[in-house]
Design a protein around this motif. Sequence first.
Motif, PDB file in Angstrom:
ATOM      1  N   LYS A 186      38.849  62.055  21.656  1.00  0.00           N
ATOM      2  CA  LYS A 186      38.175  62.485  22.887  1.00  0.00           C
ATOM      3  C   LYS A 186      37.891  63.982  22.846  1.00  0.00           C
ATOM      4  CE  LYS A 186      40.057  58.877  25.881  1.00  0.00           C
ATOM      5  NZ  LYS A 186      40.716  58.586  27.197  1.00  0.00           N
ATOM      6  N   GLY A 187      37.035  64.422  23.738  1.00  0.00           N
ATOM      7  CA  GLY A 187      36.713  65.827  23.824  1.00  0.00           C
ATOM      8  C   GLY A 187      37.781  66.608  24.550  1.00  0.00           C
ATOM      9  N   ARG A 188      37.673  67.920  24.491  1.00  0.00           N
ATOM     10  CA  ARG A 188      38.638  68.788  25.156  1.00  0.00           C
ATOM     11  C   ARG A 188      38.346  68.813  26.649  1.00  0.00           C
ATOM     12  NH1 ARG A 188      40.549  74.069  22.010  1.00  0.00           N
ATOM     13  NH2 ARG A 188      40.772  72.359  20.504  1.00  0.00           N
ATOM     14  N   GLU A 189      39.374  68.595  27.442  1.00  0.00           N
ATOM     15  CA  GLU A 189      39.253  68.444  28.895  1.00  0.00           C
ATOM     16  C   GLU A 189      40.026  69.548  29.603  1.00  0.00           C
ATOM     17  OE1 GLU A 189      40.666  65.111  32.221  1.00  0.00           O
ATOM     18  OE2 GLU A 189      41.643  65.209  30.267  1.00  0.00           O
ATOM     19  N   GLY A 190      39.351  70.263  30.506  1.00  0.00           N
ATOM     20  CA  GLY A 190      40.047  71.239  31.316  1.00  0.00           C
ATOM     21  C   GLY A 190      40.795  70.551  32.433  1.00  0.00           C
ATOM     22  N   ILE A 191      42.058  70.945  32.676  1.00  0.00           N
ATOM     23  CA  ILE A 191      42.847  70.267  33.693  1.00  0.00           C
ATOM     24  C   ILE A 191      43.356  71.198  34.790  1.00  0.00           C
ATOM     25  CG2 ILE A 191      43.517  68.311  32.252  1.00  0.00           C
ATOM     26  CD1 ILE A 191      46.188  69.713  31.760  1.00  0.00           C
ATOM     27  N   ALA A 192      43.531  72.464  34.510  1.00  0.00           N
ATOM     28  CA  ALA A 192      44.021  73.380  35.537  1.00  0.00           C
ATOM     29  C   ALA A 192      43.686  74.808  35.135  1.00  0.00           C
ATOM     30  CB  ALA A 192      45.535  73.248  35.727  1.00  0.00           C
ATOM     31  N   CYS A 193      43.464  75.647  36.141  1.00  0.00           N
ATOM     32  CA  CYS A 193      43.213  77.059  35.864  1.00  0.00           C
ATOM     33  C   CYS A 193      43.757  77.910  36.997  1.00  0.00           C
ATOM     34  CB  CYS A 193      41.729  77.341  35.645  1.00  0.00           C
ATOM     35  SG  CYS A 193      40.646  76.951  37.034  1.00  0.00           S
ATOM     36  N   ILE A 194      43.933  79.203  36.692  1.00  0.00           N
ATOM     37  CA  ILE A 194      44.440  80.143  37.674  1.00  0.00           C
ATOM     38  C   ILE A 194      43.604  81.405  37.611  1.00  0.00           C
ATOM     39  CG2 ILE A 194      46.209  81.021  36.061  1.00  0.00           C
ATOM     40  CD1 ILE A 194      48.054  81.269  38.582  1.00  0.00           C
ATOM     41  N   SER A 195      43.223  81.891  38.787  1.00  0.00           N
ATOM     42  CA  SER A 195      42.360  83.057  38.893  1.00  0.00           C
ATOM     43  C   SER A 195      43.160  84.347  38.725  1.00  0.00           C
ATOM     44  CB  SER A 195      41.689  83.062  40.276  1.00  0.00           C
ATOM     45  OG  SER A 195      41.085  84.306  40.534  1.00  0.00           O
ATOM     46  N   PRO A 196      42.553  85.390  38.128  1.00  0.00           N
ATOM     47  CA  PRO A 196      43.273  86.656  37.988  1.00  0.00           C
ATOM     48  C   PRO A 196      43.334  87.469  39.274  1.00  0.00           C
ATOM     49  CG  PRO A 196      41.073  86.871  37.100  1.00  0.00           C
ATOM     50  CD  PRO A 196      41.249  85.417  37.477  1.00  0.00           C
ATOM     51  N   GLY A 235      48.621  67.126  42.209  1.00  0.00           N
ATOM     52  CA  GLY A 235      49.798  66.508  42.803  1.00  0.00           C
ATOM     53  C   GLY A 235      50.883  66.182  41.794  1.00  0.00           C
ATOM     54  N   ARG A 236      50.541  66.174  40.512  1.00  0.00           N
ATOM     55  CA  ARG A 236      51.532  65.926  39.459  1.00  0.00           C
ATOM     56  C   ARG A 236      51.771  67.165  38.602  1.00  0.00           C
ATOM     57  NH1 ARG A 236      50.546  62.385  35.465  1.00  0.00           N
ATOM     58  NH2 ARG A 236      48.290  62.734  35.468  1.00  0.00           N
ATOM     59  N   TYR A 241      52.497  78.992  33.071  1.00  0.00           N
ATOM     60  CA  TYR A 241      53.200  77.724  32.905  1.00  0.00           C
ATOM     61  C   TYR A 241      52.347  76.561  33.401  1.00  0.00           C
ATOM     62  CZ  TYR A 241      57.158  80.909  32.543  1.00  0.00           C
ATOM     63  OH  TYR A 241      58.006  81.933  32.163  1.00  0.00           O
ATOM     64  N   LEU A 242      52.627  75.394  32.859  1.00  0.00           N
ATOM     65  CA  LEU A 242      52.075  74.158  33.402  1.00  0.00           C
ATOM     66  C   LEU A 242      53.241  73.201  33.595  1.00  0.00           C
ATOM     67  CD1 LEU A 242      49.430  72.699  34.207  1.00  0.00           C
ATOM     68  CD2 LEU A 242      49.512  71.597  31.948  1.00  0.00           C
ATOM     69  N   GLU A 243      53.625  73.024  34.852  1.00  0.00           N
ATOM     70  CA  GLU A 243      54.690  72.096  35.204  1.00  0.00           C
ATOM     71  C   GLU A 243      54.062  70.721  35.336  1.00  0.00           C
ATOM     72  OE1 GLU A 243      57.960  73.259  35.781  1.00  0.00           O
ATOM     73  OE2 GLU A 243      58.567  71.156  35.790  1.00  0.00           O
ATOM     74  N   MET A 244      54.589  69.762  34.574  1.00  0.00           N
ATOM     75  CA  MET A 244      54.013  68.419  34.559  1.00  0.00           C
ATOM     76  C   MET A 244      55.066  67.413  34.994  1.00  0.00           C
ATOM     77  SD  MET A 244      51.711  68.559  31.068  1.00  0.00           S
ATOM     78  CE  MET A 244      53.137  68.468  29.993  1.00  0.00           C
ATOM     79  N   ASN A 245      54.806  66.709  36.058  1.00  0.00           N
ATOM     80  CA  ASN A 245      55.712  65.689  36.590  1.00  0.00           C
ATOM     81  C   ASN A 245      55.015  64.338  36.620  1.00  0.00           C
ATOM     82  OD1 ASN A 245      57.845  67.610  37.237  1.00  0.00           O
ATOM     83  ND2 ASN A 245      56.523  68.295  38.914  1.00  0.00           N
ATOM     84  N   SER A 246      55.813  63.289  36.774  1.00  0.00           N
ATOM     85  CA  SER A 246      55.273  61.919  36.865  1.00  0.00           C
ATOM     86  C   SER A 246      54.304  61.637  35.727  1.00  0.00           C
ATOM     87  CB  SER A 246      54.582  61.716  38.220  1.00  0.00           C
ATOM     88  OG  SER A 246      55.482  61.958  39.283  1.00  0.00           O
ATOM     89  N   LEU A 247      54.712  61.974  34.530  1.00  0.00           N
ATOM     90  CA  LEU A 247      53.829  61.842  33.376  1.00  0.00           C
ATOM     91  C   LEU A 247      53.506  60.384  33.085  1.00  0.00           C
ATOM     92  CD1 LEU A 247      55.349  64.673  31.230  1.00  0.00           C
ATOM     93  CD2 LEU A 247      52.924  64.447  31.764  1.00  0.00           C
ATOM     94  N   LYS A 248      52.274  60.174  32.620  1.00  0.00           N
ATOM     95  CA  LYS A 248      51.776  58.845  32.317  1.00  0.00           C
ATOM     96  C   LYS A 248      51.376  58.784  30.843  1.00  0.00           C
ATOM     97  CE  LYS A 248      49.617  58.701  36.917  1.00  0.00           C
ATOM     98  NZ  LYS A 248      48.340  58.532  37.650  1.00  0.00           N
TER      99      LYS A 248
END
Length: 128
Positions: free
Chosen positions: A43-53, A66-67, A80-87
């Motif tokens: 699969k291609g590279r997927e953006g999942i989260a970001c944070i503004s400066p 939510g996860r 950091y990327l906190e990952m919960n309820s992993l699937k």
Amino acid sequence: QARLVESGGGLVQPGGSLRLSCAASGSTLDDYAIGWFRQAPGKGREGIACISPIDGSTYHVPSVKGRFTIARDNAKNTVYLEMNSLKPEDTAVYYCASGLTAYSDYECRLGVTEYTDWGQGTQVTVSS
């Protein structure tokens, strides 16, 4: 130019948690938008989260909202990327990246081409 190093990946059971770290050297992370991306096999590279400066505002895509939580520690120059309820479908190589222009006003963006410096990636495998 920032040098980014990810860590914290591994094998975890469904429903489990992991915390990924993205440590930077050579630049101060709070000058950049920081994004977490992932790439599953085939699969291609997927953006999942970001944070503004600017104010640390964040964005998470619906599939992880939510996860997963992105957060920045300026004192440690680490994101950091906190990952919960992993699937099982979260299984992928996870990358962090920095982009000087990957934001406007207070909102960061997840366009892959807007990020110029990338870490080497860390493998996350969710399996029983």
